[in-house]
Design a protein around this motif. Structure first.
Motif, PDB file in Angstrom:
ATOM      1  N   TYR A   1     -79.856 -23.552 -35.101  1.00 39.27           N
ATOM      2  CA  TYR A   1     -78.655 -23.858 -35.564  1.00 39.27           C
ATOM      3  C   TYR A   1     -78.206 -23.246 -36.632  1.00 39.27           C
ATOM      4  O   TYR A   1     -76.773 -22.646 -36.591  1.00 39.27           O
ATOM      5  CB  TYR A   1     -78.346 -25.433 -35.408  1.00 39.27           C
ATOM      6  CG  TYR A   1     -76.892 -25.635 -35.403  1.00 39.27           C
ATOM      7  CD1 TYR A   1     -75.931 -25.850 -34.345  1.00 39.27           C
ATOM      8  CD2 TYR A   1     -76.512 -26.233 -36.710  1.00 39.27           C
ATOM      9  CE1 TYR A   1     -74.746 -26.257 -34.686  1.00 39.27           C
ATOM     10  CE2 TYR A   1     -75.169 -26.750 -36.899  1.00 39.27           C
ATOM     11  CZ  TYR A   1     -74.114 -26.920 -35.919  1.00 39.27           C
ATOM     12  OH  TYR A   1     -72.904 -27.231 -35.940  1.00 39.27           O
ATOM     13  N   CYS A   2     -78.687 -23.451 -37.485  1.00 41.56           N
ATOM     14  CA  CYS A   2     -78.491 -22.756 -39.217  1.00 41.56           C
ATOM     15  C   CYS A   2     -79.645 -23.029 -40.080  1.00 41.56           C
ATOM     16  O   CYS A   2     -80.328 -23.936 -40.310  1.00 41.56           O
ATOM     17  CB  CYS A   2     -77.397 -23.928 -39.601  1.00 41.56           C
ATOM     18  SG  CYS A   2     -77.088 -23.380 -41.440  1.00 41.56           S
ATOM     19  N   PRO A   3     -80.007 -21.738 -40.250  1.00 46.69           N
ATOM     20  CA  PRO A   3     -81.310 -22.043 -41.128  1.00 46.69           C
ATOM     21  C   PRO A   3     -81.306 -22.716 -42.287  1.00 46.69           C
ATOM     22  O   PRO A   3     -82.318 -23.330 -42.887  1.00 46.69           O
ATOM     23  CB  PRO A   3     -81.472 -20.378 -41.478  1.00 46.69           C
ATOM     24  CG  PRO A   3     -80.830 -19.739 -40.351  1.00 46.69           C
ATOM     25  CD  PRO A   3     -79.736 -20.345 -40.103  1.00 46.69           C
TER      26      PRO A   3
ATOM     27  N   TYR B   1     -71.919 -37.579 -34.905  1.00 47.17           N
ATOM     28  CA  TYR B   1     -72.751 -36.946 -34.003  1.00 47.17           C
ATOM     29  C   TYR B   1     -74.087 -37.216 -33.893  1.00 47.17           C
ATOM     30  O   TYR B   1     -74.817 -37.421 -32.994  1.00 47.17           O
ATOM     31  CB  TYR B   1     -72.551 -35.322 -34.070  1.00 47.17           C
ATOM     32  CG  TYR B   1     -71.146 -34.707 -34.073  1.00 47.17           C
ATOM     33  CD1 TYR B   1     -70.373 -34.846 -32.531  1.00 47.17           C
ATOM     34  CD2 TYR B   1     -70.465 -34.417 -35.129  1.00 47.17           C
ATOM     35  CE1 TYR B   1     -69.213 -34.266 -32.541  1.00 47.17           C
ATOM     36  CE2 TYR B   1     -69.240 -33.989 -35.022  1.00 47.17           C
ATOM     37  CZ  TYR B   1     -68.619 -34.017 -33.449  1.00 47.17           C
ATOM     38  OH  TYR B   1     -67.119 -33.453 -33.533  1.00 47.17           O
ATOM     39  N   THR B   2     -74.554 -37.474 -35.097  1.00 48.83           N
ATOM     40  CA  THR B   2     -76.135 -37.757 -35.556  1.00 48.83           C
ATOM     41  C   THR B   2     -76.163 -39.246 -34.959  1.00 48.83           C
ATOM     42  O   THR B   2     -77.089 -39.580 -34.424  1.00 48.83           O
ATOM     43  CB  THR B   2     -76.295 -37.527 -36.922  1.00 48.83           C
ATOM     44  OG1 THR B   2     -75.698 -38.426 -37.759  1.00 48.83           O
ATOM     45  CG2 THR B   2     -76.351 -36.314 -37.357  1.00 48.83           C
ATOM     46  N   MET B   3     -75.245 -40.243 -35.210  1.00 44.58           N
ATOM     47  CA  MET B   3     -75.177 -41.523 -34.854  1.00 44.58           C
ATOM     48  C   MET B   3     -75.392 -41.630 -33.143  1.00 44.58           C
ATOM     49  O   MET B   3     -76.181 -42.526 -32.887  1.00 44.58           O
ATOM     50  CB  MET B   3     -74.110 -42.509 -35.186  1.00 44.58           C
ATOM     51  CG  MET B   3     -74.272 -42.391 -36.860  1.00 44.58           C
ATOM     52  SD  MET B   3     -72.955 -43.872 -37.635  1.00 44.58           S
ATOM     53  CE  MET B   3     -71.529 -42.855 -37.391  1.00 44.58           C
ATOM     54  N   ARG B   4     -74.552 -40.982 -32.461  1.00 43.23           N
ATOM     55  CA  ARG B   4     -74.503 -40.742 -31.178  1.00 43.23           C
ATOM     56  C   ARG B   4     -75.915 -40.492 -30.689  1.00 43.23           C
ATOM     57  O   ARG B   4     -76.497 -40.970 -29.612  1.00 43.23           O
ATOM     58  CB  ARG B   4     -73.557 -39.911 -30.695  1.00 43.23           C
ATOM     59  CG  ARG B   4     -72.184 -40.725 -30.785  1.00 43.23           C
ATOM     60  CD  ARG B   4     -70.951 -39.633 -30.255  1.00 43.23           C
ATOM     61  NE  ARG B   4     -69.570 -40.004 -30.183  1.00 43.23           N
ATOM     62  CZ  ARG B   4     -68.569 -39.245 -30.048  1.00 43.23           C
ATOM     63  NH1 ARG B   4     -68.707 -38.007 -29.949  1.00 43.23           N
ATOM     64  NH2 ARG B   4     -67.352 -39.904 -30.363  1.00 43.23           N
TER      65      ARG B   4
ATOM     66  N   ASP C   1     -68.114 -27.235 -39.300  1.00 43.57           N
ATOM     67  CA  ASP C   1     -67.460 -28.678 -38.847  1.00 43.57           C
ATOM     68  C   ASP C   1     -68.045 -29.867 -38.302  1.00 43.57           C
ATOM     69  O   ASP C   1     -67.818 -30.816 -38.850  1.00 43.57           O
ATOM     70  CB  ASP C   1     -66.339 -28.099 -37.914  1.00 43.57           C
ATOM     71  CG  ASP C   1     -65.650 -26.935 -38.708  1.00 43.57           C
ATOM     72  OD1 ASP C   1     -65.248 -26.873 -40.013  1.00 43.57           O
ATOM     73  OD2 ASP C   1     -64.751 -26.122 -38.021  1.00 43.57           O
ATOM     74  N   GLY C   2     -69.061 -29.483 -37.491  1.00 40.64           N
ATOM     75  CA  GLY C   2     -69.879 -30.795 -37.023  1.00 40.64           C
ATOM     76  C   GLY C   2     -71.050 -31.033 -37.437  1.00 40.64           C
ATOM     77  O   GLY C   2     -71.896 -31.845 -37.030  1.00 40.64           O
ATOM     78  N   CYS C   3     -71.482 -30.480 -38.755  1.00 37.18           N
ATOM     79  CA  CYS C   3     -72.771 -30.746 -39.367  1.00 37.18           C
ATOM     80  C   CYS C   3     -72.516 -31.800 -40.318  1.00 37.18           C
ATOM     81  O   CYS C   3     -71.798 -32.140 -41.132  1.00 37.18           O
ATOM     82  CB  CYS C   3     -73.178 -29.473 -40.120  1.00 37.18           C
ATOM     83  SG  CYS C   3     -74.751 -29.661 -40.947  1.00 37.18           S
ATOM     84  N   SER C   4     -73.482 -32.649 -40.199  1.00 40.07           N
ATOM     85  CA  SER C   4     -73.578 -33.927 -41.262  1.00 40.07           C
ATOM     86  C   SER C   4     -73.847 -33.703 -42.332  1.00 40.07           C
ATOM     87  O   SER C   4     -73.780 -34.394 -43.466  1.00 40.07           O
ATOM     88  CB  SER C   4     -74.674 -34.947 -40.383  1.00 40.07           C
ATOM     89  OG  SER C   4     -76.045 -34.533 -40.574  1.00 40.07           O
ATOM     90  N   LEU C   5     -74.522 -32.451 -42.612  1.00 37.29           N
ATOM     91  CA  LEU C   5     -74.974 -32.180 -43.999  1.00 37.29           C
ATOM     92  C   LEU C   5     -73.820 -31.131 -44.776  1.00 37.29           C
ATOM     93  O   LEU C   5     -74.097 -30.835 -45.857  1.00 37.29           O
ATOM     94  CB  LEU C   5     -76.306 -31.261 -43.991  1.00 37.29           C
ATOM     95  CG  LEU C   5     -77.261 -32.068 -43.254  1.00 37.29           C
ATOM     96  CD1 LEU C   5     -78.548 -30.974 -43.561  1.00 37.29           C
ATOM     97  CD2 LEU C   5     -77.883 -33.173 -43.938  1.00 37.29           C
ATOM     98  N   LYS C   6     -72.692 -31.263 -44.339  1.00 34.51           N
ATOM     99  CA  LYS C   6     -71.578 -30.171 -44.665  1.00 34.51           C
ATOM    100  C   LYS C   6     -71.260 -30.853 -46.271  1.00 34.51           C
ATOM    101  O   LYS C   6     -71.142 -29.867 -47.461  1.00 34.51           O
ATOM    102  CB  LYS C   6     -70.415 -30.485 -43.877  1.00 34.51           C
ATOM    103  CG  LYS C   6     -69.261 -29.449 -44.584  1.00 34.51           C
ATOM    104  CD  LYS C   6     -68.118 -29.757 -43.782  1.00 34.51           C
ATOM    105  CE  LYS C   6     -66.835 -28.637 -44.029  1.00 34.51           C
ATOM    106  NZ  LYS C   6     -65.553 -28.764 -43.268  1.00 34.51           N
ATOM    107  N   ASP C   7     -71.560 -31.974 -46.785  1.00 36.91           N
ATOM    108  CA  ASP C   7     -71.114 -32.543 -48.008  1.00 36.91           C
ATOM    109  C   ASP C   7     -72.242 -32.206 -48.808  1.00 36.91           C
ATOM    110  O   ASP C   7     -72.007 -32.045 -50.189  1.00 36.91           O
ATOM    111  CB  ASP C   7     -70.746 -33.959 -48.153  1.00 36.91           C
ATOM    112  CG  ASP C   7     -69.541 -34.342 -47.334  1.00 36.91           C
ATOM    113  OD1 ASP C   7     -68.552 -33.449 -47.282  1.00 36.91           O
ATOM    114  OD2 ASP C   7     -69.082 -35.472 -47.170  1.00 36.91           O
TER     115      ASP C   7
END
Length: 208
Positions: A18-20, A37-40, A175-181
């Motif tokens: 998905y992303c290195p 998304y991760t909670m789901r 946009d959908g990555c939980s680690l964006k912040d």
């Protein structure tokens, strides 16, 4: 044969595909943030994460089955493995609706390679089950897929051993990555662009 004392998790292959950078943040820096998304996904996997087995006619079903491949140094857990005449058929559960994602297929194929080594049989197919849309899609494991798993396993091992932190992709995946912040893709990418401009500028001036 790879050293299984420091194996690569199957989940790391999906993260890497998905992303290195996401893979490095999770598996090197131990960063993990939750989003919808991760909670789901966690909710869906809680339904199949309890080790159990049952028989349904001629089919045997194992849930949360530990799997490994010593040759590639991989270890993990298969959500569900259905056995038809003792031939394993891995089924990976995903939240949301059906989509044709390469990372999910890579992880599923990696499970198949583990099962092949463990049981000494060919595992030609598996399936992805999308909980949100209640869809199940069968996947045939081609030679190209198998080769991609092997390349990814080597790449992830190198990334983890050398503690490499790849640059952010800074595209729609973010946009959908939980680690964006935690990743700050736009900030890091802008900083990298600035450094590149400065290097090119000094190279030009040095050439004059």
């Amino acid at each position: 044969m790879n050293d299984m004392s420091d194996p690569v998790m199957l989940s790391a292959l999906e993260h890497y595909a998905y992303c290195p950078r996401q893979c490095a943040l999770i598996h090197i820096e131990q960063v993990w943030d939750e989003n919808i998304y991760t909670m789901r996904g966690r909710d869906v996997h809680e339904r199949v994460d309890e080790v159990s087995g049952e028989s349904c006619g001629a089919t045997r079903i194992e849930r949360a089955l530990p799997v490994w491949n010593k040759r590639l140094g991989l270890v993990g857990k298969a959500d569900v493995v259905e056995f038809f005449d003792d031939i394993p058929f891995p089924v990976e559960y995903k939240s949301g609706r059906s989509r044709r994602g390469r990372p999910e297929i890579l992880q599923l194929c990696a499970q198949a390679l583990c099962l092949e080594e463990m049981f000494g049989v060919s595992v030609p197919k598996g399936a992805l089950y999308w909980h949100g849309s209640r869809e199940r899609r069968e996947v045939e494991f081609t030679e190209a897929m198998r080769a991609e798993v092997e390349r990814a396993a080597l790449a992830v091992r190198e990334l983890l051993e050398q503690r490499i932190m790849p640059p952010p992709v800074n595209d729609k995946r973010c946009d959908g990555c939980s680690l964006k912040d935690s990743c700050l893709p736009s900030v890091v990418a802008e900083r990298e662009r600035g450094r590149k401009v400065m290097r090119e500028l000094f190279a030009i001036e040095g050439g004059n």
